[in-house]
Design a protein around this motif. Structure first.
Motif, PDB file in Angstrom:
ATOM      1  N   ALA A 162      23.375 -14.991  -5.848  1.00 16.59           N
ATOM      2  CA  ALA A 162      23.823 -14.469  -4.552  1.00 16.59           C
ATOM      3  C   ALA A 162      23.628 -12.961  -4.457  1.00 16.59           C
ATOM      4  O   ALA A 162      23.504 -12.414  -3.361  1.00 16.59           O
ATOM      5  CB  ALA A 162      25.285 -14.822  -4.321  1.00 16.59           C
ATOM      6  N   GLY A 163      23.600 -12.298  -5.614  1.00 22.01           N
ATOM      7  CA  GLY A 163      23.484 -10.844  -5.588  1.00 22.01           C
ATOM      8  C   GLY A 163      22.069 -10.335  -5.716  1.00 22.01           C
ATOM      9  O   GLY A 163      21.861  -9.128  -5.850  1.00 22.01           O
ATOM     10  N   VAL A 164      21.116 -11.226  -5.646  1.00 24.70           N
ATOM     11  CA  VAL A 164      19.721 -10.826  -5.828  1.00 24.70           C
ATOM     12  C   VAL A 164      19.087 -10.518  -4.485  1.00 24.70           C
ATOM     13  O   VAL A 164      19.100 -11.340  -3.576  1.00 24.70           O
ATOM     14  CB  VAL A 164      18.914 -11.935  -6.547  1.00 24.70           C
ATOM     15  N   GLU A 165      18.520  -9.341  -4.380  1.00 22.02           N
ATOM     16  CA  GLU A 165      17.818  -8.984  -3.154  1.00 22.02           C
ATOM     17  C   GLU A 165      16.475  -9.710  -3.112  1.00 22.02           C
ATOM     18  O   GLU A 165      15.841  -9.923  -4.142  1.00 22.02           O
ATOM     19  CB  GLU A 165      17.577  -7.471  -3.112  1.00 22.02           C
ATOM     20  N   PRO A 166      16.050 -10.106  -1.940  1.00 19.75           N
ATOM     21  CA  PRO A 166      14.741 -10.763  -1.860  1.00 19.75           C
ATOM     22  C   PRO A 166      13.622  -9.818  -2.275  1.00 19.75           C
ATOM     23  O   PRO A 166      13.710  -8.606  -2.065  1.00 19.75           O
ATOM     24  CB  PRO A 166      14.626 -11.135  -0.372  1.00 19.75           C
ATOM     25  N   SER A 167      12.576 -10.375  -2.889  1.00 24.42           N
ATOM     26  CA  SER A 167      11.439  -9.556  -3.295  1.00 24.42           C
ATOM     27  C   SER A 167      10.763  -8.994  -2.061  1.00 24.42           C
ATOM     28  O   SER A 167      10.666  -9.666  -1.033  1.00 24.42           O
ATOM     29  CB  SER A 167      10.433 -10.393  -4.089  1.00 24.42           C
ATOM     30  N   PRO A 168      10.318  -7.743  -2.132  1.00 21.17           N
ATOM     31  CA  PRO A 168       9.635  -7.163  -0.970  1.00 21.17           C
ATOM     32  C   PRO A 168       8.345  -7.915  -0.686  1.00 21.17           C
ATOM     33  O   PRO A 168       7.713  -8.445  -1.598  1.00 21.17           O
ATOM     34  CB  PRO A 168       9.354  -5.725  -1.418  1.00 21.17           C
ATOM     35  N   PRO A 169       7.973  -8.012   0.570  1.00 17.94           N
ATOM     36  CA  PRO A 169       6.737  -8.736   0.892  1.00 17.94           C
ATOM     37  C   PRO A 169       5.525  -8.044   0.275  1.00 17.94           C
ATOM     38  O   PRO A 169       5.495  -6.826   0.126  1.00 17.94           O
ATOM     39  CB  PRO A 169       6.700  -8.684   2.430  1.00 17.94           C
ATOM     40  N   VAL A 170       4.521  -8.834  -0.059  1.00 15.66           N
ATOM     41  CA  VAL A 170       3.287  -8.281  -0.604  1.00 15.66           C
ATOM     42  C   VAL A 170       2.528  -7.611   0.527  1.00 15.66           C
ATOM     43  O   VAL A 170       2.241  -8.216   1.557  1.00 15.66           O
ATOM     44  CB  VAL A 170       2.421  -9.391  -1.238  1.00 15.66           C
ATOM     45  N   THR A 171       2.243  -6.340   0.366  1.00 14.68           N
ATOM     46  CA  THR A 171       1.544  -5.592   1.404  1.00 14.68           C
ATOM     47  C   THR A 171       0.056  -5.532   1.104  1.00 14.68           C
ATOM     48  O   THR A 171      -0.382  -5.787  -0.005  1.00 14.68           O
ATOM     49  CB  THR A 171       2.097  -4.161   1.482  1.00 14.68           C
ATOM     50  N   GLU A 172      -0.703  -5.189   2.099  1.00 15.89           N
ATOM     51  CA  GLU A 172      -2.146  -5.045   1.922  1.00 15.89           C
ATOM     52  C   GLU A 172      -2.430  -3.888   0.976  1.00 15.89           C
ATOM     53  O   GLU A 172      -1.767  -2.846   1.027  1.00 15.89           O
ATOM     54  CB  GLU A 172      -2.803  -4.782   3.284  1.00 15.89           C
ATOM     55  N   ARG A 173      -3.399  -4.065   0.115  1.00 13.47           N
ATOM     56  CA  ARG A 173      -3.732  -3.020  -0.846  1.00 13.47           C
ATOM     57  C   ARG A 173      -4.277  -1.797  -0.117  1.00 13.47           C
ATOM     58  O   ARG A 173      -5.153  -1.889   0.734  1.00 13.47           O
ATOM     59  CB  ARG A 173      -4.770  -3.538  -1.845  1.00 13.47           C
ATOM     60  N   TYR A 174      -3.767  -0.625  -0.492  1.00 10.32           N
ATOM     61  CA  TYR A 174      -4.206   0.613   0.140  1.00 10.32           C
ATOM     62  C   TYR A 174      -5.633   0.970  -0.277  1.00 10.32           C
ATOM     63  O   TYR A 174      -6.395   1.545   0.494  1.00 10.32           O
ATOM     64  CB  TYR A 174      -3.264   1.761  -0.243  1.00 10.32           C
ATOM     65  N   PHE A 175      -5.979   0.647  -1.532  1.00 12.22           N
ATOM     66  CA  PHE A 175      -7.284   1.016  -2.075  1.00 12.22           C
ATOM     67  C   PHE A 175      -7.933  -0.237  -2.668  1.00 12.22           C
ATOM     68  O   PHE A 175      -7.896  -0.454  -3.882  1.00 12.22           O
ATOM     69  CB  PHE A 175      -7.132   2.106  -3.137  1.00 12.22           C
ATOM     70  N   PRO A 176      -8.517  -1.091  -1.827  1.00 12.71           N
ATOM     71  CA  PRO A 176      -8.994  -2.398  -2.292  1.00 12.71           C
ATOM     72  C   PRO A 176     -10.114  -2.340  -3.329  1.00 12.71           C
ATOM     73  O   PRO A 176     -10.305  -3.305  -4.067  1.00 12.71           O
ATOM     74  CB  PRO A 176      -9.474  -3.074  -0.997  1.00 12.71           C
ATOM     75  N   ASN A 177     -10.850  -1.234  -3.387  1.00 13.39           N
ATOM     76  CA  ASN A 177     -11.927  -1.131  -4.364  1.00 13.39           C
ATOM     77  C   ASN A 177     -11.481  -0.494  -5.680  1.00 13.39           C
ATOM     78  O   ASN A 177     -12.312  -0.258  -6.567  1.00 13.39           O
ATOM     79  CB  ASN A 177     -13.094  -0.321  -3.791  1.00 13.39           C
ATOM     80  N   VAL A 178     -10.199  -0.221  -5.800  1.00 16.53           N
ATOM     81  CA  VAL A 178      -9.655   0.394  -7.009  1.00 16.53           C
ATOM     82  C   VAL A 178      -8.781  -0.625  -7.735  1.00 16.53           C
ATOM     83  O   VAL A 178      -7.989  -1.330  -7.102  1.00 16.53           O
ATOM     84  CB  VAL A 178      -8.836   1.663  -6.677  1.00 16.53           C
ATOM     85  N   ASP A 179      -8.934  -0.687  -9.044  1.00 15.88           N
ATOM     86  CA  ASP A 179      -8.171  -1.662  -9.841  1.00 15.88           C
ATOM     87  C   ASP A 179      -6.816  -1.137 -10.286  1.00 15.88           C
ATOM     88  O   ASP A 179      -6.065  -1.873 -10.936  1.00 15.88           O
ATOM     89  CB  ASP A 179      -9.000  -2.082 -11.054  1.00 15.88           C
ATOM     90  N   GLY A 180      -6.505   0.111  -9.974  1.00 21.39           N
ATOM     91  CA  GLY A 180      -5.180   0.605 -10.290  1.00 21.39           C
ATOM     92  C   GLY A 180      -5.184   1.992 -10.902  1.00 21.39           C
ATOM     93  O   GLY A 180      -6.226   2.630 -11.077  1.00 21.39           O
ATOM     94  N   VAL A 181      -3.980   2.464 -11.202  1.00 24.98           N
ATOM     95  CA  VAL A 181      -3.777   3.728 -11.909  1.00 24.98           C
ATOM     96  C   VAL A 181      -3.204   3.379 -13.267  1.00 24.98           C
ATOM     97  O   VAL A 181      -2.299   2.552 -13.378  1.00 24.98           O
ATOM     98  CB  VAL A 181      -2.805   4.650 -11.151  1.00 24.98           C
ATOM     99  N   ARG A 182      -3.735   3.990 -14.306  1.00 24.24           N
ATOM    100  CA  ARG A 182      -3.244   3.744 -15.660  1.00 24.24           C
ATOM    101  C   ARG A 182      -2.624   5.023 -16.221  1.00 24.24           C
ATOM    102  O   ARG A 182      -3.193   6.111 -16.074  1.00 24.24           O
ATOM    103  CB  ARG A 182      -4.376   3.282 -16.572  1.00 24.24           C
TER     104      ARG A 182
END
Length: 546
Positions: free
Chosen positions: A180-200
């Motif tokens: 009952a105390g768990v907040e719902p997970s935020p919705p998955v949003t569109e990737r801001y940088f679709p050609n980038v695999d991430g920041v490490r």
């Protein structure tokens, strides 16, 4: 020999790997009194033999050599009867002598007709190299900046909505507060940088308090990551007063990128007006860098632009029979197609030096290999260590009794192709073909070194299971047995267990695994370690690790 293994295993309960061997490997638990047919010779087991362990085909006297894979892997320390198990109590590490002589002959390359003209979709860099990923890197020059690196990691993940630990955080809240105390997970949003695999984000424990050599080695390693073909650019945090100075790193980067084609931003905390100002400036360089990196898209590249590092960890008694030879088959095929492989872990090449020396393309390469092996052993000896200490308790429990026995199987990851070059730790790969890289046997230190020398993909074999990954290079985990692959399905990418059951040949699985490598390099398959955000990075302090 590989085809013989694949054919015979389905018929036998044990296996002699090489005709010259005086031991066999149990493919399942065998009871005392069990009879084994060894090429027409009747062997009666005098004690139970556990799966993956080895037993003698003839009695051995004290000092007699133990042969497996056709090479010396140990020496008897007490009389061992026929049909007895090899243990740490009755054999010890021993190897054949090695001399720096190269054999110049024709290598019989495997049939690669199925892959002729094949390509992968990679990121083409201005220096001509091709990446299998497109990343922005954030690096500390000294451990004092680790906390700021973590602040940046959490801030960027929150801003991009790409927190890899979101589900675990939700689980923790549920366990503490109830559903009952768990907040719902935020919705998955569109990737801001679709050609980038991430920041490490890298962290480490070095940069100050060590020797000048430690600081130099760290800067050389970080330069290898900053200039890696999978990296679009980097943000570097420095405290200011540490031993590993910004100018040292700039010099190391310039050696690899003399034209300054890679964008690198250097920020010094002691020259900043506040921590907030430092974080703001760092975030600005990261997001500006991501926008620039996002302009690069995947386009076809020949397989000759693949450089695959090979590694093993959590090895078992089947690793040298299935996973390692399958990986070696991939390396041979890639080399035949003009690509490259990098075989590391020098402590796990101890005992097969003579075979690798014979494969070196000329005497200069052979002499460098032997010189680096001897220097490494000398470094280890100065801190009271020896290569014979390499096998872990898990290795020994699963039948890898000596370092030479472990090495003979581990070397199979390098296939049979000629050795074109030998690299010291942090040296970049410059020649296509099979390279040897001086690293320790420590899994993460070695994979860290493979990426630092330019491998843009890593194949990692394991028999006991390991989650190891790398920040900038996809790491494919290949299991030696199907039971572990099923049990650790969340970390294993490829199962070579069918070789042990006689259901597939090494050649068949090597072709399947090469296709998986192509799919991974193209972004069509995501390595399990990437999905788990398993980004392990540990620099090697020479002489300390085996």
């Amino acid at each position: 020999m590989n085809q013989t293994i694949a054919r015979d295993v389905g018929q036998l309960e044990s296996l002699r790997v090489h005709a010259a061997d005086n031991v066999r490997v149990a493919l399942r638990n065998l009871p005392a009194g069990h009879e084994i047919d060894d090429d027409g010779e009747r062997i009666v087991l005098c004690e139970p033999i556990r799966q993956k362990h080895k037993f003698t085909l003839a009695s051995l006297k004290v000092g007699d050599t133990v042969i497996m894979y056709g090479v010396t892997v140990g020496r008897a320390t007490q009389p061992i009867p026929t049909g007895a198990a090899l243990t740490t109590e009755n054999i010890e590490h021993s190897t054949a002598s090695a001399a720096p002589r190269a054999r110049r002959g024709d290598w019989q390359a495997p049939d690669v007709s199925a892959f002729q003209g094949a390509t992968f979709d990679g990121y083409h860099r201005p220096d001509g190299r091709v990446g299998t990923a497109n990343l922005w890197l954030v690096v500390p020059l000294v451990f004092c900046e680790n906390r700021n690196i973590e602040v940046l990691r959490q801030s960027v993940a929150d801003a991009l909505g790409e927190d890899p630990y979101r589900d675990y955080k939700r689980l923790a809240r549920e366990l503490l507060h109830g559903a009952a105390g768990v907040e719902p997970s935020p919705p998955v949003t569109e990737r801001y940088f679709p050609n980038v695999d991430g920041v490490r984000f890298l962290t480490h424990t070095l940069g100050c308090g060590g020797t000048d050599d430690d600081a130099t080695a760290l800067c050389q390693l970080l330069a290898g990551y900053i200039c890696h073909p999978n990296v679009a650019g980097a943000t570097v945090l420095s405290l200011g007063c540490q031993k590993a100075q910004i100018d040292m790193l700039k010099g190391a980067v310039a050696e690899r990128d003399p034209q300054g084609l890679r964008p690198v931003h250097y920020l010094e905390q002691q020259a900043s007006v506040s921590e907030e100002a430092l974080i703001r400036e760092a975030l600005t360089t990261i997001f500006d860098g991501l926008a620039e990196a996002n302009r690069v898209e995947r386009t076809p590249a020949p397989l000759s632009e693949l450089s695959i590092g090979v590694e093993c960890g959590g090895s078992d008694g089947f690793s040298g029979l299935s996973a390692n030879p399958v990986v070696g088959g991939v390396i041979d095929r890639l080399v035949a197609l003009g690509g490259s492989g990098i075989l590391s872990e020098f402590p796990e090449l101890c005992g097969v030096e003579h075979e690798l020396l014979a494969r070196c393309r000329d005497d200069r390469v052979a002499e460098r290999f032997l010189a680096l092996m001897n220097a490494y052993q000398a470094h280890a000896a100065r801190v009271g260590a020896d290569f014979s200490m390499n096998p872990s308790p898990g290795n020994i429990r699963d039948g890898l009794i000596t370092d030479a026995m472990k090495s003979a199987g581990a070397a199979k990851k390098g296939g049979d192709s000629p050795v074109v070059d030998v690299l010291d730790y942090t040296e970049p790969q410059t020649r296509k073909g099979l390279n040897l890289l001086c690293t320790p046997g420590n899994d993460v230190e070695s994979t860290t070194g493979l990426a630092g020398s330019g491998a843009n993909l890593i194949m990692f074999t394991t028999g006991l299971g390991t989650p190891t990954g790398n920040p900038v290079v996809p790491v494919l985990k290949i299991s030696s047995n199907s039971e572990m692959a099923r049990r650790m399905a969340d970390v294993i990418d490829f199962d070579s267990g069918p070789v042990i059951r006689g259901e597939a040949s090494i050649d068949e699985l090597a072709e399947r695994l090469l296709q998986l490598c192509i799919d991974t390099a193209s972004g069509r398959y995501r390595a399990k370690a990437v999905g788990l955000a398993q980004y392990d990075f540990i620099p090697w302090k020479r002489g300390v690790s085996l």
